[in-house]
Design a protein around this motif. Structure first.
Motif, mmCIF file in Angstrom:
data_model
loop_
_atom_site.group_PDB
_atom_site.id
_atom_site.type_symbol
_atom_site.label_atom_id
_atom_site.label_comp_id
_atom_site.label_asym_id
_atom_site.label_seq_id
_atom_site.Cartn_x
_atom_site.Cartn_y
_atom_site.Cartn_z
ATOM 1 N N THR A 13 0.747 -1.143 -0.009
ATOM 2 C CA THR A 13 0.008 -0.054 -0.077
ATOM 3 C C THR A 13 0.991 1.210 -0.048
ATOM 4 N N TYR A 14 1.876 1.167 0.756
ATOM 5 C CA TYR A 14 2.864 2.473 1.067
ATOM 6 C C TYR A 14 3.498 2.684 -0.472
ATOM 7 N N LEU A 15 4.167 1.626 -0.971
ATOM 8 C CA LEU A 15 4.605 1.584 -2.443
ATOM 9 C C LEU A 15 3.551 2.218 -3.429
ATOM 10 N N ARG A 16 2.490 1.729 -3.460
ATOM 11 C CA ARG A 16 1.570 2.330 -4.488
ATOM 12 C C ARG A 16 1.253 3.694 -4.262
ATOM 13 N N LEU A 71 15.385 -2.272 -1.041
ATOM 14 C CA LEU A 71 14.792 -1.266 -0.495
ATOM 15 C C LEU A 71 15.558 0.018 -0.703
ATOM 16 N N ASP A 72 16.803 0.082 -0.945
ATOM 17 C CA ASP A 72 17.443 1.181 -1.110
ATOM 18 C C ASP A 72 17.390 1.628 -2.260
ATOM 19 N N ARG A 73 17.323 0.784 -3.325
ATOM 20 C CA ARG A 73 17.236 0.965 -5.010
ATOM 21 C C ARG A 73 15.587 1.691 -5.018
ATOM 22 N N GLU A 86 13.215 5.741 5.818
ATOM 23 C CA GLU A 86 13.304 5.091 7.142
ATOM 24 C C GLU A 86 11.858 4.258 7.332
ATOM 25 N N HIS A 87 10.684 4.952 6.818
ATOM 26 C CA HIS A 87 9.312 4.319 7.029
ATOM 27 C C HIS A 87 9.425 3.056 6.169
ATOM 28 N N LEU A 88 9.937 3.217 4.953
ATOM 29 C CA LEU A 88 9.974 2.027 3.997
ATOM 30 C C LEU A 88 10.665 0.767 4.604
ATOM 31 N N PHE A 89 11.934 1.034 5.297
ATOM 32 C CA PHE A 89 12.552 -0.293 5.760
ATOM 33 C C PHE A 89 11.816 -0.624 6.995
#
Length: 295
Positions: A13-16, A71-73, A86-89
């Protein structure tokens, strides 16, 4: 059931949501009419240099946990801020990413006003590499005026190990130096600045045999954010300060160090040496500061 899956797949959901907020044309993709806003999945995958199929699975909650490198990419592909990264990680791996040190030699006018409001308590801001980048008028009174030094020399460890005045004012210079060096090591590692400090450490190892010996001991001190510090002031004589260190909100690379005079008499003696008015400082000036080491 679909709603439950969407709720559980918080990473997808966050990525979209993040890719929907990007402008395709600004990133070099065709300006043709799109059914949905933002980048397509395959465009994010292209920017991140990963498989479009795998990225699709990631958004769909399939394929297992991603690696930190992936995730960095993706963070770079989605142009995430440090907070968003940071939230993504945290969503993808359950932990924050490794720290990445970014040198920044300035403070905001608001933070400078906080320092000034603390007078007659000497106060300063130091970076994770212990460079002094801001201070109030009381800080130079306490020990050394960093404003009189070139910016590249405004470093607390440089003062402790290379300036004879540091030894003269300390009652137990070796203990102060040993503790400071260990705390410096911890701060630099925590901020991801281990590579950043290598030239500085090599320089002090060449110049100071005592620094070299202590650095090789690899000692790390315990938590010490509050303490009482005693010095022999060259004009005012013995002074005692309650030492405290605080994190700067929103700036994990900065610490605020405050030396609160331990008695009203100490405060008045410090105040007696303050200049008549604060020195003018440009908002972007990386100079303001004066201080000594925390023991």
């Amino acid at each position: 059931m679909t709603d439950l899956i969407e709720t559980e797949n918080v990473l997808g959901t966050y990525l979209r949501d993040r890719r929907a907020k990007l402008d395709p044309s600004a990133l070099g993709f065709g300006g043709e009419r799109r059914r949905t806003p933002g980048l397509r999945r395959e465009e994010v995958a292209q920017r991140a240099n990963i498989s479009p199929t795998w990225y699709t699975w990631l958004e769909q909650g399939r394929g297992g946990a991603p690696s930190a490198d992936v995730l960095d990419r993706i963070a770079r592909a989605l142009m995430l801020t440090e907070v968003e990264r940071e939230h993504l990680f945290l969503l993808g791996l359950g932990r924050p990413p490794e720290a990445r040190y970014r040198r920044n030699d300035g403070v905001t006018p608001r933070l400078q006003r906080v320092l000034d409001a603390l007078e007659p308590s000497p106060a300063l801001i130091r970076t994770a590499t212990w460079d002094v980048i801001a201070w109030n008028r009381a800080a130079p009174v306490m020990l050394i005026d960093y404003g009189s030094l070139p910016p590249e020399e405004r470093n607390i460890l440089r003062y402790i190990f290379l300036d004879p005045r540091a030894r003269a004012v300390q009652y137990d210079w070796e203990s102060v130096a040993r503790f400071a060096l260990g705390a410096f090591r911890v701060d630099a590692a925590r901020a991801g600045a281990s590579s950043e400090i290598e030239p500085f450490v090599a320089e002090l190892c060449r110049i100071s045999p005592e620094f070299r010996a202590m650095w090789r001991e690899n000692d790390v001190p315990g938590a010490h954010t509050e303490a009482v510090k005693h010095i022999r002031h060259p004009i005012l004589g013995p002074l005692a300060f309650e030492y405290s260190a605080f994190s700067v909100d929103g700036r994990t690379d900065l610490s605020m160090i405050v030396y609160n005079p331990a008695t009203p008499d100490d405060a008045e003696r410090i105040r007696s040496l303050l200049p008549a008015s604060p020195p003018h400082r440009a908002a972007s000036d990386s100079a303001p500061h004066g201080e000594e080491q925390a023991s």
